[in-house]
Write an enzyme that holds these catalytic residues in place. Structure first.
Site, PDB file in Angstrom:
ATOM      1  N   SER A  34      43.392  44.833  38.380  1.00  0.00           N
ATOM      2  CA  SER A  34      43.625  43.747  37.429  1.00  0.00           C
ATOM      3  C   SER A  34      43.293  44.049  35.971  1.00  0.00           C
ATOM      4  O   SER A  34      43.672  43.286  35.083  1.00  0.00           O
ATOM      5  CB  SER A  34      42.851  42.502  37.853  1.00  0.00           C
ATOM      6  OG  SER A  34      43.518  41.877  38.919  1.00  0.00           O
ATOM      7  N   LYS A  88      38.261  36.641  29.280  1.00  0.00           N
ATOM      8  CA  LYS A  88      39.056  36.233  30.448  1.00  0.00           C
ATOM      9  C   LYS A  88      38.465  34.950  31.021  1.00  0.00           C
ATOM     10  O   LYS A  88      37.245  34.793  31.086  1.00  0.00           O
ATOM     11  CB  LYS A  88      39.033  37.358  31.501  1.00  0.00           C
ATOM     12  CG  LYS A  88      39.968  37.126  32.677  1.00  0.00           C
ATOM     13  CD  LYS A  88      39.955  38.315  33.661  1.00  0.00           C
ATOM     14  CE  LYS A  88      40.958  38.088  34.805  1.00  0.00           C
ATOM     15  NZ  LYS A  88      40.986  39.218  35.744  1.00  0.00           N
ATOM     16  N   SER A 109      45.714  40.821  37.206  1.00  0.00           N
ATOM     17  CA  SER A 109      45.495  39.433  36.848  1.00  0.00           C
ATOM     18  C   SER A 109      45.056  39.229  35.398  1.00  0.00           C
ATOM     19  O   SER A 109      45.202  38.136  34.862  1.00  0.00           O
ATOM     20  CB  SER A 109      44.431  38.834  37.766  1.00  0.00           C
ATOM     21  OG  SER A 109      43.170  39.424  37.527  1.00  0.00           O
TER      22      SER A 109
END
Ligand SMILES: [Mg+2]
Ligand SMILES: [Zn+2]
Lengths: 95, 486, 485
Positions: B179, B78, B155
């Site tokens: 997320s 990420k 997210s």
């Protein structure tokens, strides 16, 4: 607690963000919507409740006083948008 | 034969050990898949050269028998994780071109275990969002989309999509209000947010410090266990990381769950809950019952207040955490006549709409005269929410809930664009866990009528991820979820 | 009452003042990172990624900074708080890389205490300490290197600070001066801060207000930040107080504001006002857990405490017989006090004090030397005094020996030995010289006997001269007086 345009400007200033004049009203509306929504917390009785700062049950662990980092000015400055003579440079600060 | 990229970490690891294929071959297979699936916009930076160089080293290690736990396993990272010399932007314009000169603790651990990094994964800007639409690099397309492009969730949308579409063996995610779990549910993968303090936050770009946790997003429960074992552990560089022993999570898989007390919170079945999701939840309950688990009705009375509490605390911390993005030391700079002008221009241009909205909300709730009414109040309610769980865990060992009240929705959904609160409401089942600092996993359990993945969430006691793994492995076997996408 | 009173047209006004002192903590590494605190390193070399506010970086607390704060708290007779916590103070500033300062707000590590100051009239006064908290220092910008740019060096960013806040107990600029000197003395004794105001390791913010004599409560105060010498602090207070009186007496109102002290004029002027600039939005620092100390820890720091200037002074007066003034001068600085004690060990302490404050300080001054670089060691100064008290040399010879010691760093015993400077205490030898002098000056003998008693000095001088200064003057005096009776 409804907020007004002045407050929106103040909050933008404190946040160091610019809101165009024609967007202030929209921001104000949105802010009020959000604040109205979070307002429901006032329903909760929190008398005598300690605020929760951290979910950790432990106390702080301390670091020994030893120099472990430094002498890496190049790495520190590597991503600088502007630097000169080993300093970061910014538009002149007038006091 | 299964494609190399469809293998789980556990399968690939065994095959690599047996030299059925090399780490370089495996990595190349993923690189091909990334090439083929750019339309999903899962990666914001591909690093095939880095991955191949690492894979080559991994093959040498296998040859010498010095391989690590994740030797030669290609991962996606990420974009919130700082990776040394590899551009890291939190998918924000304001961090344009930023190349950290340090490595996050979690990615260091993954590298030390032998993993190869395929690239940086798309996400909501600074992890603020529930649909990956706030990314400076554009939204991620859910690989399950049919005619209309759907969101991958957020997210960690890039992570979820990349895992779902076999563009990496597994990915790292972070979870501040859901997320990891919500995009996992939207994309039909398995993801776990461990207990707050389980993984070090050092080198992970902060959104809301008291809530942020790293975690793995994987193809199955076992892979989550393997990844989490590597990612966990006390780190002296993060004062909030916990000095708690990390058990072997894989050892919990396939354990008997007979007699395990499963808590079912009444508040998670609000009026009007999507019938399919409600039915899926019941299905999960039945599966556990059939294995001899005991179902216990519990109450988490302050659930309703979790979202507003979260949307005070998280923006407050974020407003402060994001103050460092000022154009002075790294990232974007938009010049101005004075220093203040430069700051304001940079931040106004560099941050997206949702981030600015949250910075302003956070600034407001901390400002003089409002602190007590908002921030302090939220902290008190946060204690009540945490206490709800402590009380509930006196009656049960683990809690089962849906992960999300909805399935993946179309990109650009109007109601959510018009009113941010509508988007925020999607976090309703996930945020309490962050506020209480507990571990929770989302695992795929079935498909909706229109063929979209549905997930259930398992919430454990603090530092009891083991019980989550145990329960999840039972559910996983019974649900026999098949991805059904190629 | 020693307070400063300003006589206005309409009333007499009293000055009210409190200070906040930022003291750089002596530690090897910074308070929240492992970078060095060394002063004078190359630009941006003492910088960790934490200090630079890089994304994802987290603070870790330096245990020595905690120790230093607790030690200082004990030195200020203050309550040590077993529970304290960090907070963020949010504001944008070029010298603040994170966009906030990590400090303590609601829960400081040290609570109330007091410091006793000494006033010119010999009286003392207790100044209340409100709190002491620990926090990180800011970076340093240079504004005069280019016309359009400021240059930022992060070396100082993150150095540990103790902020000491007093109660508004000062009533005169001199009291603040005395406090700053006493505080500096205490910090140096403790080794927790070097107290250097001109290098900025001790920085003073002053709050000033005035009120009519007899008035209750406080009027609006103004703050002056970073006034960097004791002299300037006193000047700033006096002029600011006068300004307040003038404003009030002309019917005006004082605005609460931060003002800048201009050292060239001695006056203060308002800082550029920023709207809403002072909403710091303090909130608990989520990256650090609360700091909890136990009784054992505090007890351990107590055992490391040194004797502080007030206690040392009292002891020097009581046990060593020093005058209050001498003791105060010697004890202001720990090195001087230690030097003195070493020199006085086993010798006449009062005489050692006289030598120290007289010839010794004069010598250091003249040679522009620090005490630690003195050519005369404490032991040798003590020996010199001993040579006088035990009559081996007389006072005059001692001065000569002192000069040699200052030049060569030599041992006074050896100097006396080698140069044959031992005084003659052999009465037979002295008597011979005395007789010789008396015999050679019949006129003076007659005059003396006729009542010109001040001629005794002349006779003594002659004897000393003939003995090359080595005769014991006391014996000489006594003998001449006997013989001329
Ligand atoms: Mg202050
Ligand atoms: Zn301060």
């Amino acid at each position: 607690m409804a907020i007004d345009k002045e407050t929106v400007k103040k909050i933008a200033f404190l946040s160091h963000l610019k809101i165009d004049d024609d967007k202030i009203e929209e921001t104000e509306d949105e802010f009020n919507k959000i604040l109205n929504w979070v307002e429901q917390l006032s329903e909760v009785n929190t008398d005598g409740v300690e605020p929760l700062v951290s979910v950790n049950d432990t106390n702080l662990t301390l670091r020994q006083d030893v120099v472990t980092e430094g002498n890496q000015a190049d790495a520190v400055l590597k991503n600088a948008p502007q630097a000169q003579y080993g300093y970061f440079t910014v538009p002149k600060v007038v006091e | 034969m299964t494609k190399l990229t469809e293998l789980t970490i556990a399968q690939a690891r065994d095959a690599l050990k047996k030299k059925e294929f090399s780490a370089v071959e495996l990595t190349k297979a993923y690189i091909d898949e990334m090439d083929n699936k750019r339309k999903f916009n899962a990666y914001v930076l591909e690093t095939p050269d880095v991955a191949l160089a690492q894979a080559q080293k991994s093959d040498e290690k296998y040859a010498h028998g010095t391989n690590g736990v994740l030797e030669g396993i290609p991962l996606g990272i990420k974009d919130l994780y700082c990776t040394k010399d590899i551009r890291t932007t939190a998918c924000s314009h304001i961090l344009e071109g930023f190349e950290p000169q340090y490595e996050s603790t979690v990615t260091s651990k993954l590298l030390n275990a032998g993993a190869c990094f395929l690239g940086k994964l798309n996400m909501d800007e600074f992890a603020m969002g529930g649909s990956n639409e706030t990314s400076y690099y554009g939204p991620v397309v859910n690989p399950w989309s049919k005619d209309v492009p759907l969101v991958a969730g957020g997210s960690s949308g890039g992570s979820a999509a990349a895992v779902a579409a076999n563009m990496c063996a597994a990915a790292t995610g972070t979870d501040t209000g859901g997320s990891i779990r919500q995009p996992s549910a939207f994309c039909g993968i398995t993801g776990i947010k461990p207990t707050y303090g389980r993984c070090s936050r050092y080198g992970i770009i902060a959104f809301a410090s008291s809530l942020d946790q790293a975690g793995p997003m994987c193809k199955d429960v076992r892979d989550c266990a393997v990844m989490l074992n590597v990612m966990s552990g006390y780190d002296a560089k993060d004062s909030t990381s916990a000095k708690v022993e990390v058990p072997n999570f894989e050892a919990f898989l396939n354990q008997d769950i007979k007699g395990l007390k499963i808590g079912i919170p009444a508040e998670y079945r609000p009026e009007g809950l999507n019938a399919e999701i409600s039915a899926l939840w019941d299905k999960g309950i039945e599966m556990l019952k059939a294995r001899g688990a005991e179902i216990v009705n519990i109450s988490l009375p302050h659930t309703k207040y979790a979202l507003p509490t979260y949307y005070i605390i998280a923006p407050a911390e974020a407003s402060s955490n994001l103050a460092r993005y000022d154009g002075v030391r790294y990232g974007l700079r938009i010049n101005g006549k004075s220093l203040d002008d430069m700051y304001i221009n940079t931040r106004t241009e560099g941050f997206g709409k949702e981030v600015k909205r949250r910075i302003m909300v956070g600034t407001y709730v901390l400002s003089a005269g409002y602190y007590d009414a908002y921030y302090l109040k939220a902290q008190k309610v946060r204690r009540l929410i945490r206490q709800d769980f402590i009380n509930a865990f006196e009656k049960c060992d683990i809690i089962l809930t849906p992960t999300s009240p909805v399935t993946a929705f179309p990109i650009g959904d109007k109601s959510m664009q018009e009113n941010p609160i509508n988007m925020w409401l999607n976090d309703v089942f996930t945020v309490s866990v962050n506020l209480a600092g507990l571990p929770a996993m989302s695992l795929p359990m079935g498909l909706s009528h229109d063929g979209l993945p549905l997930g259930l969430q398992l919430i454990g006691k603090a530092f009891d991820e083991g019980t989550i793994f145990k329960t999840a492995s039972a559910l996983e076997q019974d649900a026999a979820f098949r991805k059904g996408i190629k | 009452m020693t307070g400063m009173i300003i006589e206005g047209k309409t009333a007499s006004w009293e000055v009210i003042c409190g200070v906040e002192i930022h003291c750089q903590i002596i530690s090897k590494s910074k308070i929240f990172s492992g970078a060095s605190t060394h002063y004078g390193s190359d630009t941006n070399e003492n910088v960790s990624f934490v200090d630079a506010g890089m994304p994802g970086m987290l603070p870790t607390l330096n245990e020595h900074c905690v120790y230093q704060a607790v030690k200082t708290g004990l030195g200020l007779n203050a309550k040590i708080n077993k529970y304290s916590a960090f907070a963020r103070k949010n504001y944008f500033y070029a010298d603040l890389p994170q966009g906030y300062q990590i400090t303590q707000f609601q829960y400081p590590i040290v609570g109330e205490g007091h410091v006793t100051i000494d006033l010119a009239d010999g009286s003392t006064k207790d100044i209340g300490i409100e709190r002491l908290h620990i926090e990180q220092d800011a970076a340093k910008s240079i504004h005069d290197m280019a016309p359009d740019k400021s240059f930022i060096d992060l070396n100082r960013a993150g150095v540990g600070l103790m902020e000491i806040v007093t109660k508004p107990d000062f009533r005169a600029p001199e009291e603040v001066g005395a406090f700053l000197r006493k505080l500096r003395s205490i910090l140096r004794y403790l080794g927790t801060c070097d107290g250097n105001m001109d290098e900025g390791s001790m920085r003073c913010d002053v709050n000033v207000s005035v009120r009519k004599v007899g008035e209750e409560g406080y009027r609006t105060r103004c703050e002056m930040k970073n006034v960097n010498s004791v002299k300037f602090v006193m000047q700033a207070i006096e002029n600011e107080a006068k300004r307040h009186v003038e404003v009030y007496e002309s019917g005006g109102k004082i605005e609460q504001e931060t003002r800048k002290f201009d050292a060239s004029t001695g006056l203060t002027k308002p800082m550029r006002k920023k709207e809403y600039a002072h909403d710091y939005r303090y909130f608990p620092e989520p990256d650090l857990l609360p700091l909890v100390l136990d009784d054992d820890y505090i007890a351990k720091v107590k055992t490391d405490m040194v004797e502080l200037p007030d206690a040392k002074r009292a002891r020097f007066v009581k046990e060593l017989g020093l005058t209050a003034y001498d003791a105060a001068v010697i004890c202001e600085n720990k090195e001087t006090a230690d030097f003195f004690e070493k020199a006085a060990l086993g010798h006449d302490a009062k005489k050692v004090a006289n030598w120290l404050m007289g010839d010794f300080f004069a010598m250091l001054n003249e040679k522009k030397l620090e005490l630690k670089d003195s050519p005369i060691t404490a032991e040798n100064l003590g020996k010199l005094v001993e040579l006088v008290t035990s009559n081996v040399i007389n006072g005059k010879t001692a001065k000569d020996v002192f000069v040699i010691m200052a030049e060569t760093g030599g041992d006074p015993e050896k100097i006396v030995e080698e140069k044959g400077l031992k005084q003659v205490t052999d009465t037979g030898a002295i008597e011979a010289i005395v007789d010789e002098v008396i015999a050679s000056a019949p006129d003076n003998v007659a005059a003396y006997k006729a009542g010109k008693s001040n001629l005794l000095g002349w006779f003594v001088g002659q004897v000393m001269k003939k003995s090359q200064g080595k005769a014991n003057p006391a014996i000489v005096n006594k003998m001449i007086a006997e013989k001329l009776k």
